[in-house]
Design a protein around this motif. Structure first.
Motif, PDB file in Angstrom:
ATOM      1  N   GLY A 132      38.614  57.604  38.205  1.00 52.51           N
ATOM      2  CA  GLY A 132      38.238  58.835  37.425  1.00 52.51           C
ATOM      3  C   GLY A 132      38.205  60.030  38.230  1.00 52.51           C
ATOM      4  N   ARG A 133      37.907  59.919  39.528  1.00 51.24           N
ATOM      5  CA  ARG A 133      37.933  61.036  40.592  1.00 51.24           C
ATOM      6  C   ARG A 133      39.509  61.453  40.695  1.00 51.24           C
ATOM      7  NH1 ARG A 133      35.035  58.301  45.260  1.00 51.24           N
ATOM      8  NH2 ARG A 133      35.924  60.055  46.647  1.00 51.24           N
ATOM      9  N   ILE A 134      40.262  60.682  40.987  1.00 51.59           N
ATOM     10  CA  ILE A 134      41.638  61.047  40.879  1.00 51.59           C
ATOM     11  C   ILE A 134      42.085  61.945  39.642  1.00 51.59           C
ATOM     12  CG2 ILE A 134      44.251  60.525  41.116  1.00 51.59           C
ATOM     13  CD1 ILE A 134      43.196  58.082  42.782  1.00 51.59           C
ATOM     14  N   ILE A 135      41.704  61.282  38.617  1.00 54.36           N
ATOM     15  CA  ILE A 135      42.215  62.137  37.044  1.00 54.36           C
ATOM     16  C   ILE A 135      41.465  63.288  36.875  1.00 54.36           C
ATOM     17  CG2 ILE A 135      41.907  61.748  34.468  1.00 54.36           C
ATOM     18  CD1 ILE A 135      42.256  58.675  34.914  1.00 54.36           C
ATOM     19  N   GLU A 136      40.062  63.220  37.519  1.00 54.40           N
ATOM     20  CA  GLU A 136      39.385  64.524  37.437  1.00 54.40           C
ATOM     21  C   GLU A 136      39.906  65.863  38.410  1.00 54.40           C
ATOM     22  OE1 GLU A 136      34.697  65.504  37.396  1.00 54.40           O
ATOM     23  OE2 GLU A 136      35.300  64.453  39.186  1.00 54.40           O
ATOM     24  N   GLN A 137      40.429  65.399  39.525  1.00 55.10           N
ATOM     25  CA  GLN A 137      41.209  66.187  40.166  1.00 55.10           C
ATOM     26  C   GLN A 137      42.594  66.798  39.779  1.00 55.10           C
ATOM     27  OE1 GLN A 137      42.171  64.531  44.229  1.00 55.10           O
ATOM     28  NE2 GLN A 137      43.841  65.899  44.345  1.00 55.10           N
ATOM     29  N   GLY A 138      43.426  65.562  39.123  1.00 55.48           N
ATOM     30  CA  GLY A 138      44.635  66.073  38.405  1.00 55.48           C
ATOM     31  C   GLY A 138      44.058  67.185  37.256  1.00 55.48           C
ATOM     32  N   VAL A 139      43.066  66.966  36.520  1.00 55.81           N
ATOM     33  CA  VAL A 139      42.710  67.810  35.386  1.00 55.81           C
ATOM     34  C   VAL A 139      42.361  69.352  36.114  1.00 55.81           C
ATOM     35  CG1 VAL A 139      41.008  68.647  33.612  1.00 55.81           C
ATOM     36  CG2 VAL A 139      41.616  66.406  33.914  1.00 55.81           C
ATOM     37  N   LYS A 140      41.671  69.436  36.986  1.00 50.05           N
ATOM     38  CA  LYS A 140      41.543  70.618  38.073  1.00 50.05           C
ATOM     39  C   LYS A 140      42.573  71.306  38.380  1.00 50.05           C
ATOM     40  CE  LYS A 140      36.781  69.335  39.196  1.00 50.05           C
ATOM     41  NZ  LYS A 140      35.852  69.073  40.314  1.00 50.05           N
ATOM     42  N   GLU A 141      43.595  70.555  38.712  1.00 50.69           N
ATOM     43  CA  GLU A 141      45.022  71.145  39.260  1.00 50.69           C
ATOM     44  C   GLU A 141      46.041  71.402  38.264  1.00 50.69           C
ATOM     45  OE1 GLU A 141      44.831  68.579  43.486  1.00 50.69           O
ATOM     46  OE2 GLU A 141      45.822  67.770  41.945  1.00 50.69           O
ATOM     47  N   ASN A 142      45.665  71.157  36.821  1.00 48.14           N
ATOM     48  CA  ASN A 142      46.330  71.304  35.724  1.00 48.14           C
ATOM     49  C   ASN A 142      47.581  70.584  35.872  1.00 48.14           C
ATOM     50  OD1 ASN A 142      44.838  73.613  34.326  1.00 48.14           O
ATOM     51  ND2 ASN A 142      45.541  74.843  36.192  1.00 48.14           N
ATOM     52  N   ALA A 153      39.909  56.914  32.564  1.00 47.31           N
ATOM     53  CA  ALA A 153      40.016  55.828  33.583  1.00 47.31           C
ATOM     54  C   ALA A 153      39.605  54.544  33.188  1.00 47.31           C
ATOM     55  CB  ALA A 153      39.350  56.291  34.931  1.00 47.31           C
ATOM     56  N   ASP A 154      38.445  54.422  32.483  1.00 42.41           N
ATOM     57  CA  ASP A 154      37.776  52.996  32.200  1.00 42.41           C
ATOM     58  C   ASP A 154      38.906  52.562  31.040  1.00 42.41           C
ATOM     59  OD1 ASP A 154      36.140  50.991  31.591  1.00 42.41           O
ATOM     60  OD2 ASP A 154      35.325  51.846  30.020  1.00 42.41           O
ATOM     61  N   ILE A 155      39.430  52.928  30.159  1.00 42.81           N
ATOM     62  CA  ILE A 155      40.355  52.622  29.156  1.00 42.81           C
ATOM     63  C   ILE A 155      41.730  52.299  29.767  1.00 42.81           C
ATOM     64  CG2 ILE A 155      41.885  53.176  27.184  1.00 42.81           C
ATOM     65  CD1 ILE A 155      39.712  54.926  26.189  1.00 42.81           C
ATOM     66  N   LEU A 156      42.267  52.827  30.817  1.00 42.57           N
ATOM     67  CA  LEU A 156      43.438  52.491  31.563  1.00 42.57           C
ATOM     68  C   LEU A 156      43.302  51.318  32.471  1.00 42.57           C
ATOM     69  CD1 LEU A 156      44.945  56.222  32.389  1.00 42.57           C
ATOM     70  CD2 LEU A 156      45.577  54.522  30.585  1.00 42.57           C
ATOM     71  N   LEU A 157      41.895  51.278  32.966  1.00 42.34           N
ATOM     72  CA  LEU A 157      42.023  50.222  33.879  1.00 42.34           C
ATOM     73  C   LEU A 157      41.908  48.868  33.205  1.00 42.34           C
ATOM     74  CD1 LEU A 157      39.330  51.429  36.142  1.00 42.34           C
ATOM     75  CD2 LEU A 157      41.462  50.480  37.052  1.00 42.34           C
ATOM     76  N   ARG A 158      41.197  48.917  31.891  1.00 38.71           N
ATOM     77  CA  ARG A 158      41.046  47.684  31.194  1.00 38.71           C
ATOM     78  C   ARG A 158      42.352  47.335  30.601  1.00 38.71           C
ATOM     79  NH1 ARG A 158      36.047  46.469  30.251  1.00 38.71           N
ATOM     80  NH2 ARG A 158      34.220  48.300  30.634  1.00 38.71           N
ATOM     81  N   THR A 159      43.392  48.277  30.384  1.00 39.89           N
ATOM     82  CA  THR A 159      44.754  47.899  29.898  1.00 39.89           C
ATOM     83  C   THR A 159      45.624  47.056  31.211  1.00 39.89           C
ATOM     84  OG1 THR A 159      44.859  49.894  28.504  1.00 39.89           O
ATOM     85  CG2 THR A 159      46.883  48.914  29.129  1.00 39.89           C
TER      86      THR A 159
END
Length: 203
Positions: A132-142, A153-159
């Protein structure tokens, strides 16, 4: 928790983990653990409520070992989020494929729906924050277009981690074409969930 208590508990978890791999979780009894460790039944229940508790802590230990190796990637300030995601996935696969003890342990977990379920739950719990921290960083970086990084992150991990439950698991892992198709499909799921361009390759 005293250091003595903590060390003894780790010792029992290690002994039980080896028995689970050798005999299988279902076939290993508390008495087997007592015999191998030399501890009394009362002593065992001082550290654990049940054999299931030992399994839970055993899975947590091996997942935390993997996360320790991945944490430097998560905090690396030189990498953008997409680079981190790629390296994170790559290093995770390398660890799983090269670590014989992990491979043996995972093979044991796959033999029982119960142990596999416990593994999924713990992986989701332990991985969701760094992912989730990586995804959050990616959102901030556009780079990523995601409203809720940790839920995504939770949904993708379970997949991803539920692959062994697929009726096609054997084909995905032993047939080169099927394995390639699976990787392409997972990549498509990831890029679309993260709002990336269709030409981006993560895996």
């Amino acid at each position: 928790m005293s250091e003595k208590y903590s060390n003894k508990k780790k010792e029992l978890i290690s002994i039980a983990g080896k028995l689970f791999v050798e005999k299988g979780y279902e076939e290993t009894s508390v008495d087997d653990i007592l015999k191998a460790s030399g501890i009394s039944k009362g002593g065992f229940y001082h550290y654990f409520k049940s054999k299931e508790d030992v399994l839970t802590d055993s899975i947590k230990n091996i997942i935390e070992e993997l996360l320790e190796k991945l944490e430097p990637i998560v905090i690396d300030k030189q990498l953008n989020a997409l680079e981190k995601l790629r390296v994170f996935m790559e290093k995770k696969s390398e660890f799983q494929n090269s670590n014989r003890e992990y491979a043996k342990y995972l093979s044991m977990l796959l033999k029982s729906d119960f142990t596999l379920y416990k593994y999924y739950i713990i992986v989701a719990q332990k991985f969701v924050v760094p992912f989730g921290r990586i995804i959050e960083q990616g959102v901030k970086e556009n780079i990523f277009d995601v409203k809720f990084p940790y839920e995504t992150a939770d949904i993708l991990l379970r997949t991803v981690v539920s692959l062994p439950q697929s009726v096609y698991y054997h084909e995905y892992t032993h047939d080169q074409t099927k394995h390639s198709n699976y990787k392409i499909s997972i990549n498509e799921v990831l890029i679309r969930a993260l709002g990336l361009d269709d030409m981006v390759k993560i895996l």
